[in-house]
Design an enzyme around this catalytic site. Structure first.
Site, mmCIF file in Angstrom:
data_model
loop_
_atom_site.group_PDB
_atom_site.id
_atom_site.type_symbol
_atom_site.label_atom_id
_atom_site.label_comp_id
_atom_site.label_asym_id
_atom_site.label_seq_id
_atom_site.Cartn_x
_atom_site.Cartn_y
_atom_site.Cartn_z
ATOM 1 N N HIS A 17 0.840 -1.211 0.000
ATOM 2 C CA HIS A 17 0.000 0.000 0.000
ATOM 3 C C HIS A 17 0.876 1.262 0.000
ATOM 4 O O HIS A 17 0.583 2.232 -0.712
ATOM 5 C CB HIS A 17 -0.866 0.057 1.271
ATOM 6 C CG HIS A 17 -1.913 -1.014 1.375
ATOM 7 N ND1 HIS A 17 -2.053 -1.800 2.494
ATOM 8 C CD2 HIS A 17 -2.881 -1.414 0.515
ATOM 9 C CE1 HIS A 17 -3.066 -2.634 2.325
ATOM 10 N NE2 HIS A 17 -3.583 -2.429 1.123
ATOM 11 N N LYS A 41 -15.738 -7.994 5.566
ATOM 12 C CA LYS A 41 -15.652 -8.862 6.743
ATOM 13 C C LYS A 41 -15.347 -8.003 7.966
ATOM 14 O O LYS A 41 -14.889 -6.874 7.835
ATOM 15 C CB LYS A 41 -14.521 -9.871 6.555
ATOM 16 C CG LYS A 41 -14.882 -10.980 5.594
ATOM 17 C CD LYS A 41 -13.829 -12.066 5.613
ATOM 18 C CE LYS A 41 -12.506 -11.523 5.083
ATOM 19 N NZ LYS A 41 -11.409 -12.470 5.182
ATOM 20 N N ARG A 90 -1.711 -6.012 -8.422
ATOM 21 C CA ARG A 90 -0.571 -6.887 -8.108
ATOM 22 C C ARG A 90 -0.416 -7.953 -9.179
ATOM 23 O O ARG A 90 0.571 -8.039 -9.867
ATOM 24 C CB ARG A 90 -0.780 -7.563 -6.744
ATOM 25 C CG ARG A 90 -0.677 -6.596 -5.587
ATOM 26 C CD ARG A 90 -1.251 -7.185 -4.344
ATOM 27 N NE ARG A 90 -2.648 -7.538 -4.556
ATOM 28 C CZ ARG A 90 -3.446 -8.002 -3.614
ATOM 29 N NH1 ARG A 90 -3.001 -8.192 -2.410
ATOM 30 N NH2 ARG A 90 -4.703 -8.283 -3.883
ATOM 31 N N SER A 128 -3.089 -7.827 2.766
ATOM 32 C CA SER A 128 -3.375 -7.681 4.202
ATOM 33 C C SER A 128 -3.859 -8.997 4.782
ATOM 34 O O SER A 128 -3.536 -9.333 5.926
ATOM 35 C CB SER A 128 -4.442 -6.608 4.422
ATOM 36 O OG SER A 128 -3.976 -5.362 3.998
#
Ligand code: PNS
Length: 171
Positions: A17, A41, A90, A128
């Site tokens: 990030h 979530k 990515r 993450s």
């Protein structure tokens, strides 16, 4: 004034990030890191923790703001008079989902463009969720996140230290 919004859960922020934020700062006059209030979530870190960590690991960037948002991303972008959404890519598998999101966002507000920045290859594997999983199992995330994030993860999961894969539980 070219202002961009870099949205995400940042649960927690990673070097991937940070790389995208610094690249965005090279392209835009101002970048707003927009931390989503309710990710899909239940987050590991609260909204306040996620914002505080981002502010602490990104010192001295005076063209950077850290905010939170809920509701539609395009509404936050236009309310802040920004013209672009920045997203990091990515791997190819990110593309399909991000492409769909960018088209939906464009349909919601055609004035806003999504700008994709490619991550450095050394961060291509980083997410993450994998950082959370490794930390939860006592593995080292030293190469993936700043030291403060590492400490906060250790606090969350109750590990005191990590040596060669051997974890020591907090007393
Ligand atoms: O870091 P993440 O979890 O991949 O970030 C996802 C985020 C926050 C960018 C995405 O969930 C989002 O844009 N949420 C806001 C709600 C919204 O605008 N949805 C419509 C987009 S099609």
């Amino acid at each position: 004034m070219r202002r961009a919004v870099y949205p995400g859960s940042f649960d927690p922020i990673t070097y991937g990030h940070i790389d995208i934020i610094d690249r965005a700062l090279n392209l835009f006059d101002e970048v707003i890191v927009a931390v989503v209030r309710n990710p899909s979530k239940t987050p590991l870190f609260t909204l306040e923790e996620r914002k505080e960590i981002i502010q602490k690991v990104l010192p001295g960037r005076d063209r950077l703001r850290v905010e939170s948002f809920s509701g539609l991303l395009v509404d936050f972008v236009s309310a802040n008079e920004a013209t672009a959404i920045v997203k990091g890519l990515r791997v190819v598998s990110d593309f399909e989902f991000e492409f769909q999101m960018s088209l939906l966002n464009r349909q919601l507000d055609p004035r806003i463009d999504t700008v994709f920045l490619m991550t450095q290859d050394r961060f291509a594997f980083l997410s993450s969720s994998s950082v959370r999983e490794i930390a939860s199992l006592g593995g080292s995330v030293k190469q993936m996140v700043p030291e403060l994030v590492e400490e906060r993860l250790r606090d969350k999961f109750g590990f005191r230290e990590q040596t060669r894969g051997q974890t020591v539980d907090r007393e």
